[in-house]
Motif scaffolding. Structure first.
Motif, short mmCIF file in Angstrom:
data_model
loop_
_atom_site.label_atom_id
_atom_site.label_comp_id
_atom_site.label_asym_id
_atom_site.label_seq_id
_atom_site.Cartn_x
_atom_site.Cartn_y
_atom_site.Cartn_z
N LEU A 133 88.22 39.63 22.00
CA LEU A 133 88.86 40.95 22.12
C LEU A 133 87.85 42.00 22.53
O LEU A 133 88.09 42.78 23.46
CB LEU A 133 89.47 41.31 20.77
CG LEU A 133 90.48 42.43 20.79
CD1 LEU A 133 91.77 41.94 21.42
CD2 LEU A 133 90.76 42.92 19.38
N THR A 134 86.70 42.02 21.85
CA THR A 134 85.71 43.05 22.20
C THR A 134 85.14 42.78 23.58
O THR A 134 84.85 43.71 24.32
CB THR A 134 84.56 43.11 21.18
OG1 THR A 134 84.09 41.79 20.98
CG2 THR A 134 85.02 43.69 19.88
N ILE A 155 86.41 34.04 16.68
CA ILE A 155 86.47 33.85 18.13
C ILE A 155 87.39 34.91 18.74
O ILE A 155 87.09 35.52 19.77
CB ILE A 155 86.98 32.44 18.48
CG1 ILE A 155 85.94 31.40 18.05
CG2 ILE A 155 87.25 32.32 19.98
CD1 ILE A 155 86.36 29.98 18.30
N GLY A 156 88.51 35.16 18.06
CA GLY A 156 89.45 36.17 18.53
C GLY A 156 88.80 37.54 18.61
O GLY A 156 88.94 38.24 19.62
N VAL A 157 88.08 37.90 17.57
CA VAL A 157 87.40 39.21 17.55
C VAL A 157 86.44 39.31 18.73
O VAL A 157 86.42 40.30 19.46
CB VAL A 157 86.62 39.38 16.23
CG1 VAL A 157 85.70 40.58 16.31
CG2 VAL A 157 87.57 39.51 15.06
N TYR A 215 84.01 41.31 6.71
CA TYR A 215 85.37 41.47 6.21
C TYR A 215 85.97 40.11 5.85
O TYR A 215 86.53 39.94 4.77
CB TYR A 215 86.22 42.16 7.27
CG TYR A 215 87.61 42.46 6.82
CD1 TYR A 215 87.87 43.60 6.05
CD2 TYR A 215 88.66 41.63 7.15
CE1 TYR A 215 89.14 43.87 5.62
CE2 TYR A 215 89.94 41.90 6.72
CZ TYR A 215 90.18 43.02 5.96
OH TYR A 215 91.44 43.29 5.53
N VAL A 216 85.81 39.15 6.77
CA VAL A 216 86.36 37.82 6.51
C VAL A 216 85.70 37.21 5.27
O VAL A 216 86.38 36.63 4.41
CB VAL A 216 86.18 36.92 7.75
CG1 VAL A 216 86.57 35.50 7.44
CG2 VAL A 216 87.01 37.44 8.90
N GLY A 261 80.69 43.45 11.43
CA GLY A 261 81.68 44.04 10.53
C GLY A 261 82.80 43.08 10.24
O GLY A 261 83.22 42.91 9.09
N SER A 262 83.28 42.37 11.25
CA SER A 262 84.40 41.48 10.99
C SER A 262 83.96 40.25 10.20
O SER A 262 84.72 39.75 9.37
CB SER A 262 85.12 41.09 12.27
OG SER A 262 84.25 41.04 13.33
N MET A 298 77.73 45.15 16.17
CA MET A 298 78.15 45.72 14.90
C MET A 298 79.63 45.43 14.64
O MET A 298 80.02 45.18 13.51
CB MET A 298 77.90 47.23 14.88
CG MET A 298 76.45 47.63 14.93
SD MET A 298 75.44 46.78 13.72
CE MET A 298 76.12 47.46 12.22
N VAL A 299 80.45 45.46 15.69
CA VAL A 299 81.86 45.09 15.52
C VAL A 299 81.95 43.67 14.99
O VAL A 299 82.67 43.39 14.03
CB VAL A 299 82.63 45.19 16.86
CG1 VAL A 299 84.00 44.57 16.74
CG2 VAL A 299 82.77 46.64 17.28
N TYR A 303 97.92 35.27 12.90
CA TYR A 303 96.58 35.20 13.48
C TYR A 303 96.23 36.52 14.16
O TYR A 303 95.14 37.06 14.00
CB TYR A 303 96.52 34.06 14.49
CG TYR A 303 95.26 34.03 15.29
CD1 TYR A 303 94.06 33.69 14.68
CD2 TYR A 303 95.25 34.39 16.62
CE1 TYR A 303 92.89 33.69 15.39
CE2 TYR A 303 94.08 34.40 17.35
CZ TYR A 303 92.90 34.05 16.73
OH TYR A 303 91.73 34.06 17.44
N PRO A 354 86.49 46.33 11.80
CA PRO A 354 86.52 47.66 11.17
C PRO A 354 87.13 48.67 12.15
O PRO A 354 86.70 48.74 13.30
CB PRO A 354 85.05 47.96 10.91
CG PRO A 354 84.39 46.64 10.87
CD PRO A 354 85.16 45.75 11.78
N SER A 388 90.44 42.33 10.92
CA SER A 388 89.08 42.07 10.47
C SER A 388 88.05 42.83 11.28
O SER A 388 86.87 42.77 10.98
CB SER A 388 88.80 40.57 10.49
OG SER A 388 89.14 40.05 11.73
N PRO A 393 88.56 30.58 14.11
CA PRO A 393 89.41 31.14 15.17
C PRO A 393 89.52 32.66 15.10
O PRO A 393 89.62 33.32 16.15
CB PRO A 393 90.77 30.49 14.93
CG PRO A 393 90.70 29.83 13.62
CD PRO A 393 89.28 29.57 13.32
N ILE A 394 89.49 33.22 13.90
CA ILE A 394 89.58 34.68 13.79
C ILE A 394 88.36 35.32 14.43
O ILE A 394 88.46 36.26 15.21
CB ILE A 394 89.70 35.09 12.31
CG1 ILE A 394 91.06 34.66 11.80
CG2 ILE A 394 89.48 36.58 12.14
CD1 ILE A 394 91.29 34.93 10.35
#
Lengths: 463, 325
Positions: free
Chosen positions: B22-23, B17-19, B304-305, B300-301, B296-297, A277, A286, A284, B14-15
């Motif tokens: 994180l930001t 949400i993680g992104v 990607y996903v 972008g993700s 934009m982050v 994860y 960039p 993911s 969840p990915i």
């Protein structure tokens, strides 16, 4: 000399050198590890690239020994300079007013001047340092350059001859044949290690290097930039930045990738899930944007805590380190995934199963059986990543999210040279210098990486 | 199939949400909104009132995660995290720090970006595959050797130099195309010609080597030997059999390109002053506009996903052996 000082990146560079030395010693003491390296040593292209890389690293290492010069030695004693700066003092201190062509004795643009006889007019003024020893540059410059180059070639050639003779002596002692016989073998390229190609490269490096060093004392070999700084000096200083980014990033990323990759592969279940994860999430985003965001954040932090970052050099150094860190954070995921896959495979192998059946503890299995068997993947991906990181540094610095603007780097050089191509007449030398140096470094790294991959990748070794 | 897609979409949550988390942490935990306000308004001589006003206008005057003064559900909703992140999750991008509507900016700017990146990728991949097949066709000849040497050299040139060099030669010296700029509709083609060809050229080195490695792996296999034994010509073997069987790794490779594409277009767009998302982001970075950079982050993700999911689905189309489960 003055008082030695240690920047953060310097300390890490030394650590890295120690690690490389340790690795060489480790490989050298084990026969099964030595075998693939012998293939690399026998590869002409790989060895020549390695020599070029070593020349670059030599400059980079000299540039990583910093000290505060004693006050009488030069311009002020409160900015730390490196051993390389000290050696290149003429280049470092010979600033002109503004642009000048490579090997020029006069400025690149006209100025309004008062001639010695009292009349006035638009003329190209003489440079303060470039070719200042010449009385009539138009006549004397050509022969003077030729003489200096020849001088440098002879001196470099002599040094080379000493090295070559010493090498043959060493080979004689090892091979048990006569010295002349060994020399003949080397000249005919009949040795296992491609000594002839290596010696030819060394001759080129030594003689050209010496000639350039002699020339740079009295000329601006690659011209000067907008504020009159020597471009050759800037390009050489940029080597350290490129190398530091390329190598320290690896140092940052390696522990993450190794530990997490192996753990994810070895312990299925929640450990694997969490690690997967983690790297999917990081992956993911960039990477440019993540780096941009992190650098932005750091800039704000530094602006608000000015007192903690008093010296310009310390600030620039920390930013370089931070950039390595954030590049490391964005680039460990790829290696981690590879290591996870490899560990999954190794886990099912008989020798690991046997160790488990015998009741060896998991940590011991990881350290003794898994780790040594994934090291080739680590090495391959490290050498492959290096050139990509050097290239990325230039791009990031160009976009203003790379190294500090006061740090010399190829990206910053390109950035400041960007508008010079649109200028009339064109100023091309900054860009050309950055291009040449970067190209040489990255090309050598790519060629060497190819050879390492061919030798160490078990899948390729069979073909 | 549909079940698989739904499950993958659920995995993506969840990915993302993680992104987002994180930001959020990256921006707001190290720097307080006060710092950001000072940054925007100019470092020195800023009065506390101006900072407060700036924060209030943009909603940065709320607590980070937990609002103790609010009632009920508003304890969570009246916070910076909820306002800035949960809204982002449902693509409500809100306003930039300079007060513009980010969503409409994105809508406006995505078309020039697509106009560059789509042809660059399509032409680039086709071109690279064709060249790689050519190199494989001439394997074990001097042509292969020099082709590969050329590839390594092309790889060793920074993308900056492709852009600077291309602009200088094609636009300034030869004056074939305009140096930079953009226009609406079909007029855009003359502005796109140079960036697209530079995008293709800068990828040749690594692209050809990558595809060559894929093809070489296939060429060694038994079915290729059978095809040759049947008497098929080398060209037919390569194009009909090898190319088709190398499809899966090719698809994976194309998705791996997506983040690089982003980086590439970031540079290309700012160099050619094309009003796309890349230059939008770079401008935001230079202006230190956190709201835009975060949007934009996140965008972008998401892309990607989505790209990863699309590759997995395309596997089944390219190779009937793959069954998604």
């Amino acid at each position: 000399m003055g008082r030695l000082t240690l920047f953060w990146t310097d300390a890490l560079v030394y650590l890295l050198v120690a690690m490389v030395a340790g690795f060489i010693w480790y490989v050298g003491s084990r026969e099964h590890l030595r075998r693939p390296w012998r293939q690399i040593v026998g590869d002409k292209v790989a060895m020549v690239s390695l020599l070029v890389l070593m020349a670059f690293s030599g400059i980079g290492l000299l540039d990583s020994v910093h000290f505060y010069p004693a006050v009488e030695e030069g311009k002020g004693g409160n900015e730390a300079i490196s051993l390389f700066d000290w050696w290149a003092t003429p280049m470092r201190t010979h600033d002109e007013k503004t642009y000048s062509r490579p090997f020029a004795a006069v400025s690149y643009s006209r100025e309004f001047l008062v001639r010695p006889d009292g009349s006035q007019g638009w003329e190209y003024p003489r440079l303060a340092h470039g070719g200042a020893h010449l009385r009539d540059p138009d006549v004397e410059r050509g022969p003077d350059i030729a003489r200096t180059v020849a001088d440098g070639f002879v001196k470099g050639g002599l040094l080379w001859a000493v090295c070559a003779a010493g090498l043959c002596g060493w080979l004689t002692v090892r091979g048990g044949r006569s010295w002349w016989r060994t020399l003949w073998d080397v000249a005919e390229d009949r040795t296992e290690t491609p000594w002839r190609a290596l010696l030819a490269t060394l001759l080129l490096l030594l003689s050209c290097g010496w000639a350039l060093a002699e020339l740079s004392a009295s000329y601006h070999v690659l011209g000067t930039d907008k504020v009159g700084q020597d471009v050759f000096y800037q390009s050489l200083k940029s080597i350290r930045t490129g190398l530091v980014i390329g190598t320290l990033t690896t140092l940052v990323m390696l522990p993450f990738a190794l530990v997490l990759g192996i753990l994810a592969g070895f312990f299925p279940g929640w450990v694997d899930d969490v690690i997967q994860y983690l790297y999917t999430t990081l992956n993911s985003i960039p990477s440019v944007l993540l780096i941009a965001a992190a650098i932005l954040m750091m800039q704000v932090y530094m602006a608000n805590h000015e007192a903690d970052f008093a010296s310009l050099a310390v600030r620039a150094d920390l930013r370089l380190l931070f950039l390595c860190g954030i590049l490391g954070v964005t680039s460990w995921t790829g290696l981690c995934r590879l290591l996870r896959a490899e560990t999954l495979k190794l886990r099912e192998m008989e020798f690991v199963q046997a160790a488990r059946a015998l009741g060896v503890r998991p940590w011991v299995i990881l350290a003794r059986h898994i780790l040594p068997n994934v090291l080739h993947i680590v090495l391959i991906s490290v050498v492959l990543d290096f050139s990509a990181l050097v290239l990325a540094e230039a791009v990031l610095s160009y976009v203003n999210i790379g190294v500090d603007p006061t740090t010399q780097s190829w990206g910053n050089m390109i950035n400041s040279a960007r508008l010079e191509l649109a200028r009339e007449p064109v100023v091309w030398w900054s860009l050309a210098a950055a291009f040449t140096f970067m190209f040489a470094l990255v090309l050598a790294a790519n060629l060497f990486a190819d050879a390492v991959r061919d030798a160490l990748d078990p899948r390729r070794a069979e073909v | 199939m549909i079940q698989y897609i739904i499950r993958r979409l659920l995995y993506a949550i969840p990915i993302l949400i993680g992104v987002n988390l994180l930001t959020f942490l990256l921006f707001f935990v190290v720097n307080s909104p006060d710092d950001m306000a000072r940054m925007q308004l100019g470092q020195k001589h800023v009065t506390q009132e101006a900072v407060e006003k700036w924060k209030h206008e943009r909603g940065y005057d709320l607590p980070l995660f937990w609002n103790g003064q609010a009632q009920g559900a508003d304890k969570l909703a009246e916070t910076i995290f909820y306002r800035k992140s949960v809204n982002l999750m449902v693509f409500r991008f809100g306003q930039s720090d300079t007060g513009r509507n980010i969503a409409s900016d994105i809508q406006e700017r995505m078309w020039p970006s697509l106009a560059i990146s789509v042809p660059s990728v399509v032409i680039g991949v086709t071109f690279n595959i064709a060249l790689a097949l050519l190199v494989v066709f001439f394997r074990q000849t001097y042509l292969e050797f020099w082709g590969l040497v050329l590839c390594v050299m092309l790889m060793s040139v920074s993308s900056l130099f492709y852009i600077i060099g291309g602009q200088y030669v094609a636009a300034k010296l030869l004056q074939l195309v305009p140096i930079s700029g953009y226009s609406e509709g079909w007029g855009a083609i003359k502005f796109l010609l140079l960036p697209v060809s530079i995008g293709v050229a800068s990828g040749i080195g690594s692209g050809v080597r990558w595809y060559r490695a894929l093809f070489l792996e296939e060429v060694e296999k038994d079915y290729v030997r059978t095809a040759r034994a049947k008497g098929l010509s080398e060209a037919a073997v390569l194009f009909r059999h090898v190319l088709r069987n190398a499809m899966i790794p090719i698809l994976t490779g194309v998705v791996v390109l997506i983040p690089f594409l982003f980086m590439g277009s970031l540079l290309t767009e700012s160099f050619f002053s094309i009003p796309g998302l890349g230059s939008y982001t770079i401008d935001a970075i230079n202006r230190q506009d956190f709201a835009i950079v975060r949007s934009m982050v996140y965008l972008g993700s998401v892309l990607y996903v989505a790209g990863l999911l699309l590759t997995d689905i395309s596997y089944t189309l390219a190779d009937p052996r793959v069954r998604l489960s």
